[in-house]
Design a protein around this motif. Structure first.
Motif, PDB file in Angstrom:
ATOM      1  N   LEU A 211       5.863   0.883   5.048  1.00 44.62           N
ATOM      2  CA  LEU A 211       6.366  -0.479   4.916  1.00 44.62           C
ATOM      3  C   LEU A 211       7.783  -0.409   4.363  1.00 44.62           C
ATOM      4  O   LEU A 211       8.018   0.114   3.268  1.00 44.62           O
ATOM      5  CB  LEU A 211       5.478  -1.294   3.970  1.00 44.62           C
ATOM      6  CG  LEU A 211       5.904  -2.742   3.724  1.00 44.62           C
ATOM      7  CD1 LEU A 211       5.810  -3.552   5.018  1.00 44.62           C
ATOM      8  CD2 LEU A 211       5.037  -3.383   2.638  1.00 44.62           C
TER       9      LEU A 211
ATOM     10  N   LYS B   3      10.888  -2.437   2.954  1.00 47.37           N
ATOM     11  CA  LYS B   3      11.210  -3.721   2.344  1.00 47.37           C
ATOM     12  C   LYS B   3      12.705  -3.788   2.083  1.00 47.37           C
ATOM     13  O   LYS B   3      13.270  -2.894   1.437  1.00 47.37           O
ATOM     14  CB  LYS B   3      10.450  -3.902   1.026  1.00 47.37           C
ATOM     15  CG  LYS B   3       8.943  -3.820   1.127  1.00 47.37           C
ATOM     16  CD  LYS B   3       8.279  -4.185  -0.185  1.00 47.37           C
ATOM     17  CE  LYS B   3       8.726  -3.270  -1.309  1.00 47.37           C
ATOM     18  NZ  LYS B   3       8.070  -3.601  -2.605  1.00 47.37           N
TER      19      LYS B   3
ATOM     20  N   LYS C 296      -1.536  -4.952   2.820  1.00 47.11           N
ATOM     21  CA  LYS C 296      -0.459  -4.278   2.091  1.00 47.11           C
ATOM     22  C   LYS C 296      -0.913  -2.925   1.550  1.00 47.11           C
ATOM     23  O   LYS C 296      -0.160  -1.952   1.556  1.00 47.11           O
ATOM     24  CB  LYS C 296       0.028  -5.164   0.949  1.00 47.11           C
ATOM     25  CG  LYS C 296       1.190  -4.558   0.164  1.00 47.11           C
ATOM     26  CD  LYS C 296       1.527  -5.380  -1.065  1.00 47.11           C
ATOM     27  CE  LYS C 296       2.031  -6.750  -0.720  1.00 47.11           C
ATOM     28  NZ  LYS C 296       2.471  -7.490  -1.946  1.00 47.11           N
TER      29      LYS C 296
ATOM     30  N   GLU D 184      11.622  -9.918   2.296  1.00 47.13           N
ATOM     31  CA  GLU D 184      10.878 -10.655   1.278  1.00 47.13           C
ATOM     32  C   GLU D 184      11.592 -11.937   0.884  1.00 47.13           C
ATOM     33  O   GLU D 184      12.807 -11.962   0.717  1.00 47.13           O
ATOM     34  CB  GLU D 184      10.672  -9.781   0.043  1.00 47.13           C
ATOM     35  CG  GLU D 184       9.767  -8.586   0.286  1.00 47.13           C
ATOM     36  CD  GLU D 184       9.530  -7.776  -0.970  1.00 47.13           C
ATOM     37  OE1 GLU D 184       8.368  -7.682  -1.387  1.00 47.13           O
ATOM     38  OE2 GLU D 184      10.508  -7.272  -1.532  1.00 47.13           O
TER      39      GLU D 184
ATOM     40  N   SER E  45      11.739   0.642  -0.547  1.00 52.07           N
ATOM     41  CA  SER E  45      12.772  -0.390  -0.604  1.00 52.07           C
ATOM     42  C   SER E  45      14.032   0.120   0.085  1.00 52.07           C
ATOM     43  O   SER E  45      14.479   1.242  -0.178  1.00 52.07           O
ATOM     44  CB  SER E  45      13.099  -0.766  -2.057  1.00 52.07           C
ATOM     45  OG  SER E  45      11.994  -1.413  -2.660  1.00 52.07           O
TER      46      SER E  45
ATOM     47  N   PHE F 117      -0.381   0.524   3.332  1.00 50.39           N
ATOM     48  CA  PHE F 117       0.956   1.069   3.555  1.00 50.39           C
ATOM     49  C   PHE F 117       1.464   1.857   2.347  1.00 50.39           C
ATOM     50  O   PHE F 117       1.040   1.632   1.216  1.00 50.39           O
ATOM     51  CB  PHE F 117       1.953  -0.055   3.831  1.00 50.39           C
ATOM     52  CG  PHE F 117       1.785  -0.726   5.165  1.00 50.39           C
ATOM     53  CD1 PHE F 117       2.391  -0.195   6.297  1.00 50.39           C
ATOM     54  CD2 PHE F 117       1.031  -1.874   5.292  1.00 50.39           C
ATOM     55  CE1 PHE F 117       2.246  -0.805   7.529  1.00 50.39           C
ATOM     56  CE2 PHE F 117       0.877  -2.500   6.520  1.00 50.39           C
ATOM     57  CZ  PHE F 117       1.493  -1.963   7.647  1.00 50.39           C
TER      58      PHE F 117
ATOM     59  N   SER G  70       5.093   2.082   0.587  1.00 49.50           N
ATOM     60  CA  SER G  70       6.216   1.148   0.641  1.00 49.50           C
ATOM     61  C   SER G  70       7.517   1.776   0.145  1.00 49.50           C
ATOM     62  O   SER G  70       7.540   2.501  -0.859  1.00 49.50           O
ATOM     63  CB  SER G  70       5.896  -0.097  -0.194  1.00 49.50           C
ATOM     64  OG  SER G  70       6.946  -1.016  -0.145  1.00 49.50           O
TER      65      SER G  70
END
Length: 287
Positions: free
Chosen positions: A52, A54, A184, A171, A191, A187, A189
């Motif tokens: 994921l 973000k 969620k 987001e 950034s 995953f 995650s």
């Protein structure tokens, strides 16, 4: 880095390693904002973890997915999520095919089924734009089972060994909703921030090689100001996006920088005060 990439590729599908892959990032691929981010994502993918990403719009999430696809020589199937996304858009649909005077019903594989069967990279963009009730069909695909039952054909599909998943979210944007915890938690995650300093200059120079150094300097200075104002809550994050900066630089090759910034950045903002702020910041750097 070379040995790491070789080991990672070996963990992937025993694909042929090419010398030009070493230079992928330097030739317009994804530029990592820190020394570890890109490598860590490659490791997680090699371990078959759904990823994921973000980050704000224009931070390079799609470019990152494309770079990984090129690096692994692995075709990418894309899903662009929206509130209208349904199971057919994910899995495929039935259609009537006529041949030799006979009509038969065939199933046309969608991006998810195609990626599973062929071992492709599946990229799910803006996954938090989809309605929460649409995505549970992917749960068994994203956990240790790596399989799903196609509700349209009753076929049980087990993912190819090379199949992997990257998804991306912006987001807090209008039209998005918090991801269901059950989804969620499947995953790993990461950034993805905007690029800064010399990394950003590298991207700008690669994207617009015809731009003169003073113009790039102006865009770089403006980028720093925009990022500070976005961090202070006075500007929307997208005002400092790499995509918008590249657009502005491309325009600035053919027109004054202040007009280029107005068209590529300021006019995209909904709030008049934010538009005025971008133009004021630009004026401080344009002589």
């Amino acid at each position: 880095m070379d040995s790491f990439i070789e080991q990672t590729l070996a963990m992937r599908a025993k694909r042929t390693y090419r010398e030009e892959d070493r230079l992928l990032i330097q030739k317009g691929g994804y530029v990592s904002p820190n020394p570890n981010l890109y490598d860590d994502i490659l490791v997680a993918l090699s371990l078959k973890k759904p990823i994921l990403l973000k980050g704000p719009s224009g931070s390079g999430k799609t470019r990152l997915a494309q770079s990984i696809s090129a690096l692994f020589q692995q075709p990418m199937q894309s899903v662009n999520c929206s509130v209208d996304l349904d199971a057919e858009a994910l899995l495929g649909f039935k259609t009537i095919v006529s041949q030799d005077g006979q009509s038969t019903i065939e199933f046309v594989d969608g991006p998810v089924v195609t990626a599973m069967k062929r071992g492709h990279l599946l990229y799910i963009d803006e996954i938090n734009m989809a309605k929460p009730e649409t995505l549970p069909i992917l749960h068994s695909l994203l956990d240790h089972r790596r399989m799903l039952t196609n509700p349209f054909t009753s076929e049980v599909i087990v993912a190819h060994e090379d199949f992997s998943v990257l998804s991306a979210i912006n987001e807090g944007y209008i039209g998005t909703s918090p991801m269901n915890e059950a989804l969620k938690n499947r995953f790993v995650s990461f950034s993805i921030p905007y690029l800064q300093a010399e990394q950003l200059r590298t991207v700008l120079e690669q994207a617009v090689p015809e731009a003169e150094a003073p113009v790039i300097d102006t865009i770089m200075n403006l980028s720093e100001d925009l990022s500070k104002q976005a961090a202070n809550g006075l500007l929307a994050d997208e005002a400092a996006s790499v995509r918008s900066l590249i657009n502005a630089l491309q325009l600035a090759v053919h027109m004054p920088v202040d007009r280029a910034v107005t068209y590529a950045i300021a006019e995209l903002l909904e709030d008049k005060m934010e538009r005025d702020l971008v133009n004021e910041l630009t004026a401080t750097w344009v002589k």
